[in-house]
Design a protein around this motif. Structure first.
Motif, mmCIF file in Angstrom:
data_model
loop_
_atom_site.group_PDB
_atom_site.id
_atom_site.type_symbol
_atom_site.label_atom_id
_atom_site.label_comp_id
_atom_site.label_asym_id
_atom_site.label_seq_id
_atom_site.Cartn_x
_atom_site.Cartn_y
_atom_site.Cartn_z
ATOM 1 N N ASP A 138 1.963 17.758 50.420
ATOM 2 C CA ASP A 138 1.790 18.143 49.017
ATOM 3 C C ASP A 138 0.685 17.378 48.296
ATOM 4 N N ALA A 139 0.671 16.059 48.513
ATOM 5 C CA ALA A 139 -0.263 15.259 47.720
ATOM 6 C C ALA A 139 -1.662 15.246 48.318
ATOM 7 N N ILE A 140 -1.804 15.702 49.556
ATOM 8 C CA ILE A 140 -3.122 15.628 50.202
ATOM 9 C C ILE A 140 -3.871 16.925 49.956
ATOM 10 N N ILE A 141 -4.964 16.825 49.236
ATOM 11 C CA ILE A 141 -5.711 18.024 48.875
ATOM 12 C C ILE A 141 -6.956 18.141 49.735
ATOM 13 N N GLY A 142 -7.267 19.370 50.136
ATOM 14 C CA GLY A 142 -8.482 19.593 50.910
ATOM 15 C C GLY A 142 -8.215 20.505 52.091
ATOM 16 N N GLU A 169 -13.063 4.403 54.964
ATOM 17 C CA GLU A 169 -13.588 3.631 53.842
ATOM 18 C C GLU A 169 -12.563 3.539 52.707
ATOM 19 N N THR A 170 -12.843 2.665 51.778
ATOM 20 C CA THR A 170 -11.952 2.529 50.626
ATOM 21 C C THR A 170 -11.846 3.852 49.857
ATOM 22 N N GLY A 171 -10.629 4.174 49.409
ATOM 23 C CA GLY A 171 -10.427 5.369 48.590
ATOM 24 C C GLY A 171 -10.407 6.678 49.339
ATOM 25 N N THR A 172 -10.350 6.646 50.680
ATOM 26 C CA THR A 172 -10.357 7.910 51.435
ATOM 27 C C THR A 172 -8.957 8.494 51.578
ATOM 28 N N GLY A 173 -7.937 7.740 51.157
ATOM 29 C CA GLY A 173 -6.581 8.287 51.197
ATOM 30 C C GLY A 173 -5.711 7.721 52.314
ATOM 31 N N LYS A 174 -6.011 6.480 52.754
ATOM 32 C CA LYS A 174 -5.264 5.926 53.895
ATOM 33 C C LYS A 174 -3.775 5.788 53.567
ATOM 34 N N GLU A 175 -3.482 5.310 52.353
ATOM 35 C CA GLU A 175 -2.066 5.155 52.004
ATOM 36 C C GLU A 175 -1.378 6.521 51.900
ATOM 37 N N LEU A 176 -2.110 7.476 51.351
ATOM 38 C CA LEU A 176 -1.568 8.830 51.208
ATOM 39 C C LEU A 176 -1.198 9.410 52.587
ATOM 40 N N VAL A 357 -12.423 9.374 47.208
ATOM 41 C CA VAL A 357 -11.598 10.215 46.329
ATOM 42 C C VAL A 357 -11.138 9.441 45.090
ATOM 43 N N ARG A 358 -10.901 8.142 45.251
ATOM 44 C CA ARG A 358 -10.471 7.348 44.090
ATOM 45 C C ARG A 358 -11.544 7.388 43.005
ATOM 46 N N GLN A 359 -12.806 7.249 43.406
ATOM 47 C CA GLN A 359 -13.914 7.268 42.442
ATOM 48 C C GLN A 359 -14.028 8.653 41.794
HETATM 49 N N1 LIG Z 1 -7.084 14.120 50.112
HETATM 50 C C1 LIG Z 1 -6.632 13.634 48.945
HETATM 51 N N2 LIG Z 1 -6.010 14.468 48.075
HETATM 52 C C2 LIG Z 1 -5.590 14.012 46.880
HETATM 53 N N3 LIG Z 1 -5.711 12.757 46.460
HETATM 54 C C3 LIG Z 1 -6.304 11.883 47.279
HETATM 55 C C4 LIG Z 1 -6.793 12.278 48.563
HETATM 56 N N4 LIG Z 1 -7.320 11.190 49.155
HETATM 57 C C5 LIG Z 1 -7.175 10.176 48.298
HETATM 58 N N5 LIG Z 1 -6.559 10.567 47.163
HETATM 59 C C6 LIG Z 1 -6.256 9.761 45.984
HETATM 60 O O1 LIG Z 1 -7.262 8.759 45.896
HETATM 61 C C7 LIG Z 1 -6.704 7.494 45.545
HETATM 62 C C8 LIG Z 1 -6.981 6.498 46.642
HETATM 63 O O2 LIG Z 1 -6.194 6.842 47.787
HETATM 64 P P1 LIG Z 1 -5.542 5.729 48.728
HETATM 65 O O3 LIG Z 1 -5.023 4.569 47.924
HETATM 66 O O4 LIG Z 1 -4.598 6.391 49.645
HETATM 67 O O5 LIG Z 1 -6.881 5.278 49.481
HETATM 68 P P2 LIG Z 1 -7.086 4.110 50.514
HETATM 69 O O6 LIG Z 1 -7.953 4.652 51.583
HETATM 70 O O7 LIG Z 1 -5.747 3.545 50.924
HETATM 71 O O8 LIG Z 1 -7.911 3.062 49.643
HETATM 72 P P3 LIG Z 1 -8.068 1.457 49.856
HETATM 73 O O9 LIG Z 1 -8.677 1.241 51.216
HETATM 74 O O10 LIG Z 1 -9.017 1.064 48.748
HETATM 75 O O11 LIG Z 1 -6.691 0.881 49.704
HETATM 76 C C9 LIG Z 1 -5.216 7.736 45.320
HETATM 77 O O12 LIG Z 1 -5.001 7.986 43.953
HETATM 78 C C10 LIG Z 1 -4.942 8.984 46.139
HETATM 79 O O13 LIG Z 1 -3.845 9.690 45.629
#
Ligand SMILES: Nc1ncnc2c1ncn2[C@@H]1O[C@H](COP(=O)(O)OP(=O)(O)OP(=O)(O)O)[C@@H](O)[C@H]1O
Length: 473
Positions: A138-142, A169-176, A357-359
């Motif tokens: 649900d939360a992963i868009i694309g 890289e940072t903000g690519t959605g690893k935690e998601l 994606v965070r940016q």
């Molecule tokens: N594919 C996606 N669809 C929707 N939201 C996304 C997607 N990828 C990332 N995000 C959003 O972007 C933000 C950063 O995601 P996340 O914390 O998972 O990144 P990360 O790779 O773990 O970053 P870091 O390495 O800086 O911890 C979050 O708000 C997340 O919900």
């Protein structure tokens, strides 16, 4: 080849658009009334509809929601007469792809047509290739092929109990993605415990992970359960695993192998049935070579490796991400939903996005706030630094090429051409800012000296500094 329908009561416009579509290799037909147009559109065979706003038998915008619900959901480009741009903006808000004005050149029609059809092709091929329909995401868009490769791996990893290493890289959605692995696994009803390895003070890492007994060290007033135990039957997510101190890496490796551990100050071993998912934006292989990460631990963590591509390598996802962020922020700020102008998406797709994606989310929040109640988001609503980056990157793409006979060589040959006034304003602003920074630096922030050198009055200089968010000292 695509199928194009033109609905307009002006036959000359219909014939022009028919010609544009046919010249681009598509099949096309037209209708002079809304009723006729709807009869044709309802067959569900069209990929794109050019739709006029004011027709003799009604308003084209009333037909738009019906067209949107057709099985093939064709793309719609609104054709507006002079002064209809407000209605056209509303149309974009309601799902139209773009709007063109009747006075525009055939080239503008053909550009809009090819962009809309290109987008549609990508959309349809993404839908066709969807192999992970059953995945909860649900939360992963694309829907880009690169993102889908990563989702396929999530699906595979979710069916197994092996450790997962998520890189990117940072903000690519690893935690998601780590959460998606958990939510799709048999452990989903138990806890997903996040361990932020970068944020744990080194002297407390051990007790945070393994827990401790009361009195185990100064300040340990109570015994405390460690995160490893909390993750029993669930998933332990080691975020920024590259930051785990070497001493803990060794102890953690043992826990991973035996699922048994001893809390600090305790003589009894406890067990925990957890599954580990780790994430990092560092190159762990390089860290192994440098001696700062244990090879045996890396080997253990790499049961599955899921690499998340940076946003600049999956530009197709930008549109859907932007749509979702804009909806979310409009709701959060209590303002009506907004349409997205295609030129906005094109500009966003021309950037590098180091924060991924965070940016993008942060930028879209700023744009929503800047646009306020305006019904459609345009690139002019983006923060200045983003517009400047786009303008500069389009300058960098300038490539010398010989002019074809009869054709002038273009000064700025780039894929995203902003409207001239916007481009000029951005470059002008950037130059003005650089000038003021140099001026104030050289004048050592002495206002009188800066006025003397620049020939500006004090009030004008202050006004310019304020406009550029620069301080006078
Ligand atoms: N594919 C996606 N669809 C929707 N939201 C996304 C997607 N990828 C990332 N995000 C959003 O972007 C933000 C950063 O995601 P996340 O914390 O998972 O990144 P990360 O790779 O773990 O970053 P870091 O390495 O800086 O911890 C979050 O708000 C997340 O919900």
């Amino acid at each position: 080849m695509s199928r194009v329908l033109v609905i307009d009561d002006d036959e000359s416009i219909c014939l022009t658009l028919l010609h544009v579509a046919k010249r681009a290799g598509h099949e096309a037909c037209y209708a002079l009334t809304l009723a006729q147009g709807w009869n044709l559109a309802a067959s569900g065979e069209f990929d794109l509809v050019f739709l006029d706003v004011r027709l003799t038998d009604g308003n084209g915008l009333d037909l738009l929601p019906k067209i949107n619900t057709l099985p093939g959901s064709p793309e719609v480009i609104i054709i507006t007469g002079f002064g209809d741009s407000e209605g056209a903006e509303l149309a974009i808000r309601n799902g139209a792809w773009d709007y063109i004005e009747k006075g525009d050149s055939a080239k503008a029609f053909s550009l809009s047509l090819s962009r809309a059809l290109e987008y549609r092709e990508q959309k349809l091929s993404a839908l066709k290739g969807s192999t992970v329909v059953s995945l909860k995401r649900d939360a992963i868009i694309g829907t880009s092929p690169r993102l889908k490769e990563s989702l396929d791996l999530v699906a595979k990893a979710s069916c197994s109990e092996a450790a997962v290493l998520i890189t990117g890289e940072t903000g690519t959605g690893k935690e998601l993605f780590a959460r998606a692995v958990h939510e799709n696994s048999r452990r989903s009803s138990a806890r997903f415990v996040v361990v932020d390895c970068a944020a744990m003070p080194e002297n407390l890492v051990e007790s945070m992970l393994f827990g401790h007994e009361k009195g185990a060290f100064t300040g340990a007033d109570h015994s405390r359960e460690g995160l490893i135990r909390t993750a029993d039957r669930g998933t332990l997510f080691l975020d920024e695993v590259g930051e785990l101190p070497l001493s803990i890496q060794k102890a953690f490796l043992r826990v991973l192998q035996e699922h048994r551990f001893r809390p600090v100050g305790s003589s009894t071993e406890l067990s925990s049935d957890f599954r580990v998912v780790a994430a990092t934006n560092r190159n762990l292989d390089t860290m192994v070579t440098a001696g700062s990460f244990r090879q045996d631990l890396l080997y253990r963590l790499r049961g599955f490796e899921i690499h998340l591509p940076p946003l600049r390598e999956r530009l197709d996802d930008i549109r859907d991400l932007v749509r979702s962020f804009v909806d979310r922020f409009c709701e959060a700020y209590g303002i009506p939903a907004k349409g997205l102008a295609p030129e906005l998406i094109q500009l966003l797709q021309s950037l590098q996005w180091p924060g991924n994606v965070r940016q993008l989310a942060t930028v879209m929040e700023q744009a929503v706030v800047a646009a306020g109640l305006e019904p459609v988001l345009f690139s002019r609503h983006l923060p200045a630094e983003i517009r400047i980056e786009a303008a500069c990157s389009s300058l960098k793409t300038e490539k010398p090429h010989p002019a074809l006979p009869g054709q002038e060589s273009s000064a700025f040959d780039c894929s995203v051409i902003p409207p001239l006034h916007e481009f000029r304003e951005t470059i002008y602003n950037e130059a003005e800012r650089k000038y003021l920074l140099n001026l104030m630096g050289q004048a050592q922030h002495d206002i009188s000296e800066a006025c003397r050198v620049s020939g500006l009055s004090q009030s004008r200089l202050y006004a310019l500094l304020k406009k550029q968010h620069l301080t006078s000292h």
